[in-house]
Design an enzyme around this catalytic site. Structure first.
Site, PDB file in Angstrom:
ATOM      1  N   GLU A 484       0.762  -1.239   0.000  1.00 14.38           N
ATOM      2  CA  GLU A 484       0.000   0.000   0.000  1.00 14.38           C
ATOM      3  C   GLU A 484       0.796   1.294   0.000  1.00 14.38           C
ATOM      4  O   GLU A 484       0.604   2.142   0.881  1.00 14.38           O
ATOM      5  CB  GLU A 484      -0.964  -0.002   1.185  1.00 14.38           C
ATOM      6  CG  GLU A 484      -1.989  -1.103   1.086  1.00 14.38           C
ATOM      7  CD  GLU A 484      -2.968  -1.104   2.246  1.00 14.38           C
ATOM      8  OE1 GLU A 484      -2.704  -0.429   3.253  1.00 14.38           O
ATOM      9  OE2 GLU A 484      -3.988  -1.792   2.140  1.00 14.38           O
ATOM     10  N   GLU A 589      -6.780  -7.754   0.263  1.00 23.69           N
ATOM     11  CA  GLU A 589      -7.533  -7.463   1.486  1.00 23.69           C
ATOM     12  C   GLU A 589      -8.980  -7.146   1.119  1.00 23.69           C
ATOM     13  O   GLU A 589      -9.254  -6.463   0.129  1.00 23.69           O
ATOM     14  CB  GLU A 589      -6.935  -6.274   2.245  1.00 23.69           C
ATOM     15  CG  GLU A 589      -5.540  -6.498   2.767  1.00 23.69           C
ATOM     16  CD  GLU A 589      -5.011  -5.284   3.553  1.00 23.69           C
ATOM     17  OE1 GLU A 589      -5.839  -4.415   3.909  1.00 23.69           O
ATOM     18  OE2 GLU A 589      -3.801  -5.224   3.772  1.00 23.69           O
TER      19      GLU A 589
END
Length: 840
Positions: A484, A589
């Protein structure tokens, strides 16, 4: 699985993202301290708590994050999952599943972590709890025990040793300053082994030269083609010879766990576990009947990833392990909001407390349960301090690596594949607490953005070398080399340059084509998947990663049934488009959450948008979080709607990793917090499918249709076939390394910012030590370095005697005569890492 039949709601012409405000980060050095509050989280607007608007930026239009056609706009990744934390399991029998192994990572230091690599920066006051001793003292102050260790669900180890006691006999105890280059021994004895299993958590200090090292096991094979892996190193056999007879079984068989206890294997999906002490690299285990065994090929596009994250384990997050943070919530006025401040607040208890957490939060039983749940992959977040720490970093270094090695062993035993998720970066790649340090981004941004990225590239190479060894490649089959990076703050160009350079470094290690190293996972940086279409065309096996959440923005409204159908409406078409255009893609995720209720889901101390308690949020506030926070209040209708939502997400995303397997208990009024995010709890209580295949067809049932991905990617290079590794020169030149500029450092100033210099020794990670079946035989566990003639680079190191700006708070002001400014770095290193023998 399918795309939508109806057009999506209109999207804004010019999406506007909330700017990154100058919130107050986690303290570095000596933060302002005040008087401890009786309620450590009662006053969370104090000087040491960053603004939650930075960590969970409120989006002015709900269409921006993960709405229909989210190939255009970023999936609602973890824009606000930044404060996830937790504690040990709620299971009444949790303690009985501890590993029972006193760590023995003390056989020596990791080669390459010598003090000369670290920057010369003032160390400042450490702010250690319960201690007035500074970081650089030479006394035995790092480990202590107290009655407090038994509170909040964490129990102190049976014995705590001084650092000197943790090193092998005859090994020179280092001065405090050089402790950072050494493995910390945390056990009662050097290599205490679970009876009958023949495993010791040893430390191999090897450098990759002639194929000698510390390891164990004989055999031949490679990824996907053999039941065993050929070792690349040798080691003297330890004592206590186990039986050489292979042990395996399926449903109803008796398993002996690492701690010596036994359990009955309950796997109704045709799974087979294998643990053979004579051959610890046996890859015949199979988690279920529809997933290839580890010694069989995984076929992307045909085989499906049904995975869970092991979040909060080797990289803590407050919303996952809340009781761990609650125990050390406030020390001398400093609030624990990330692992940086948690480590500082733990003080003398850092080693004991973190080791106890690693030892109990995830155990072998969890891996057995994951296989029994019909799952076939785990994504394991790992922090960079598993490799080393530099001056000024308070984290517990090295110890989590020992547990990652245990995870590999357990995954192999139950036939589960691993996605290694490198979750943190020096300087912080996103400013969120799960990056290790909450606050400003100093990775690919600020004057330390390049130097911190140089460090990260070294660590990526170190991990690539380790997991590419034939002993580990059949298990670790995916490598997410950075988690991320925040594209909205860093910009696509610097991230693209980093991705390109990391890809080159990794593939220099592994080689090109199917069977040569892991599938790489590249996060979309919250810029949307389509923004990367056409990037690195021809790259060898690079999967695009999206993190799909819909709750960190305007809250979904409607009936339970309407909300339950949203995942298919939002994500199915985007996933199919990415499969057809980019190639392999996964949802690294997602969760069962349809709103942002929960403890610290938005950040430590932040409220929820859903009930209007989130500061600055002006969107819909559907109601109270009271019912959603306490799953015991959910009736069958509510559970059925959450189950529908979850199955729709699984069907839409196709290859997925649920975030997360386990949420630890809180010490507050509600013990089992954040039920939306707790796979294991939902599995037991009806909002997670008992068989992940039950999700197939959910989107079609919801009336969402379209062009499905047929299972064959548009070009062979995407899975390592013809054309793999042939990126056009025009593309590589468009993303040069170093980057041309940062968002806050102009191109004209890039030659004036600090750099490290390529004069250091690359780090080689150690392997487990396995007991041989006889005193005369040895088992090879690898040297830690796969490609002995890797012609990549020497490691980056600080220039001796030069003071660098602070890692996490350097700022964007360019100074004259910065360390390493203007260096023209060598493209390739002159020699391979030198071999270092383990201490006697």
């Amino acid at each position: 699985m399918v795309s939508r039949s109806n057009p999506p709601p209109p999207l804004p012409e010019s999406p506007q993202y909330t700017a990154v405000p100058a919130g107050e980060p986690s303290p570095q050095g000596s933060p302002n301290r005040g008087t401890e509050s009786p309620d450590p989280y009662a006053n969370l607007s104090g000087a040491n708590l960053p603004s939650s608007s930075y960590l969970s930026p409120d989006q002015p239009d709900a269409a921006l994050l993960g709405r229909p056609d989210s190939t255009v706009y970023p999936a609602p990744s973890i824009i606000s999952r930044d404060s996830i934390g937790g504690t040990p399991s709620a299971s009444a029998s949790r303690a009985s599943w501890g590993s029972g192994i006193a760590l023995a990572a003390a056989a020596g230091g990791i080669a390459g972590t010598e003090g000369g690599r670290r920057p010369s920066v003032p160390r400042g006051q450490s702010n250690l709890a319960h201690s007035s001793v500074g970081w650089n003292n030479t006394s035995d102050d790092r480990i202590s025990t107290s009655d407090e260790d038994e509170e909040q669900g964490h129990v102190a180890p049976a014995a705590a040793l001084s650092e000197k006691d943790q090193y092998p006999a005859g090994y020179p105890y280092p001065a405090k300053k050089t402790r950072k280059g050494l493995w910390i021994g945390l056990g009662v004895a050097a290599l205490i082994v679970a009876a009958g299993l023949g495993i010791g958590l040893g430390v191999g200090l090897t450098r990759n030269k002639s194929g000698t090292g510390i390891g164990s096991g004989t055999g031949t094979g490679n990824t996907g083609s053999s039941s065993t892996a050929k070792g690349t190193g040798t080691a003297t056999a330890t004592t206590s010879a186990p039986s050489a007879t292979a042990t395996t079984g399926g449903q109803g068989s008796l398993i002996t766990l690492d701690d010596g206890s036994t359990m009955t294997y309950s796997n109704s999906f045709g799974g087979k576990w294998v643990w053979d002490a004579a051959n610890p690299f046996n890859n015949e285990a199979q988690c279920n009947s529809w997933t290839p065994a580890l010694n069989q090929n995984w076929t992307w596009g045909v085989d499906k990833v049904y995975g869970v994250n092991l979040g909060g384990w080797l990289n803590t997050e407050p919303f996952i392990v809340s009781s761990l943070y609650e125990k050390y919530a406030n020390v001398s006025g400093q609030t624990a909001i990330d692992e940086y401040t948690l480590s500082q607040n733990m003080g003398n208890n850092l080693t004991a407390a973190m080791t106890e957490h690693y030892d109990t939060f995830i155990t072998e039983q969890d891996f057995a349960e994951i296989a029994s749940a019909g799952l076939n992959w785990v994504r394991i977040p790992l922090a960079h301090w598993a490799i080393e720490t530099w001056e000024g970093e308070p984290y517990l270094e090295h110890v989590s690596w020992t547990y990652f090695l245990k995870a590999i062993k357990w995954a192999r035993k139950y036939g589960i594949r691993i996605n290694l998720d490198f979750h943190t970066a020096p300087g912080s790649q996103n400013g969120w607490n799960h990056s290790g340090h909450q606050g400003d981004m100093n990775f690919l941004a600020s004057v330390m953005g390049l130097a911190n990225a140089q460090r990260m590239l070294d660590y990526i190479r170190t991990l690539a070398q380790f997991i590419s060894q034939p002993e580990y490649a059949p298990v670790v089959q995916m490598f997410g080399f950075i988690n991320e990076p925040n594209g909205n703050g860093l910009g696509k160009a610097p991230i693209g340059s980093f991705y390109m350079e990391a890809y080159k470094i990794i593939r220099e290690v592994t080689g090109i084509g199917e069977g040569n190293g892991a599938m790489l996972s590249m996060h979309d940086g919250f810029l949307g998947m389509t923004s990367w279409f056409g990037f690195m065309t021809g790259a060898d096996r690079v999967a695009l990663d999206q993190h799909s959440y819909m709750v960190f923005q305007d809250q979904p409204t409607g009936t339970l049934d309407q909300i339950a159908q949203m995942p298919c409406q939002w994500w199915a078409a985007a996933t199919n488009t990415s499969s057809q255009t980019w190639g392999v893609n996964t949802a690294g995720e997602f969760s069962a959450a349809s709103n942002d209720c929960g403890l610290w889901v938005n950040n430590v101390g932040a409220g929820s948008r859903y009930d209007g308690t989130y500061a600055g949020y002006t969107g819909p506030t559907p109601g109270s979080c009271a019912m959603w926070n306490d799953y015991t209040q959910w009736n069958d209708t509510v559970k059925a709607s959450v189950l529908h939502f979850t199955k729709g997400s699984m069907d839409a995303l196709q290859n997925w990793f649920f975030w997360t397997w386990k949420i630890g208990n809180s010490t507050g009024t509600i013990a089992q917090v954040n039920p939306f995010w707790h796979y294991r709890l939902g599995l037991a209580n009806g909002w997670i499918p008992t068989d992940p295949r039950q999700a197939i067809g959910t989107c079609a049932q919801d009336g969402v249709s379209g062009t499905n991905f047929g299972g064959t990617y548009s070009s062979p290079y995407m899975t390592g076939g013809a054309g793999a590794g042939t990126i056009a020169a025009a593309q590589t030149s468009s993303y040069p390394w170093p980057p041309v500029s940062f968002t806050n450092v102009a191109s004209a100033s890039m030659k004036s910012i600090p750099q490290y210099t390529q004069t250091g020794t690359p780090i080689t990670m150690p392997a487990m030590t396995f007991t041989a079946p006889s005193a005369s035989s040895t088992i090879n566990a690898g040297t830690g370095w796969y490609k002995a003639n890797d012609a990549s680079r020497q490691a980056y190191a600080a220039i001796s005697g030069c003071a660098y700006p602070a890692e996490y708070s350097a700022g964007a002001a360019v100074s004259a005569n910065a360390c390493g400014a203007g260096l023209s770095q060598a493209v390739r290193r002159a020699a391979q890492p030198a071999e270092t023998a383990p201490p006697s």
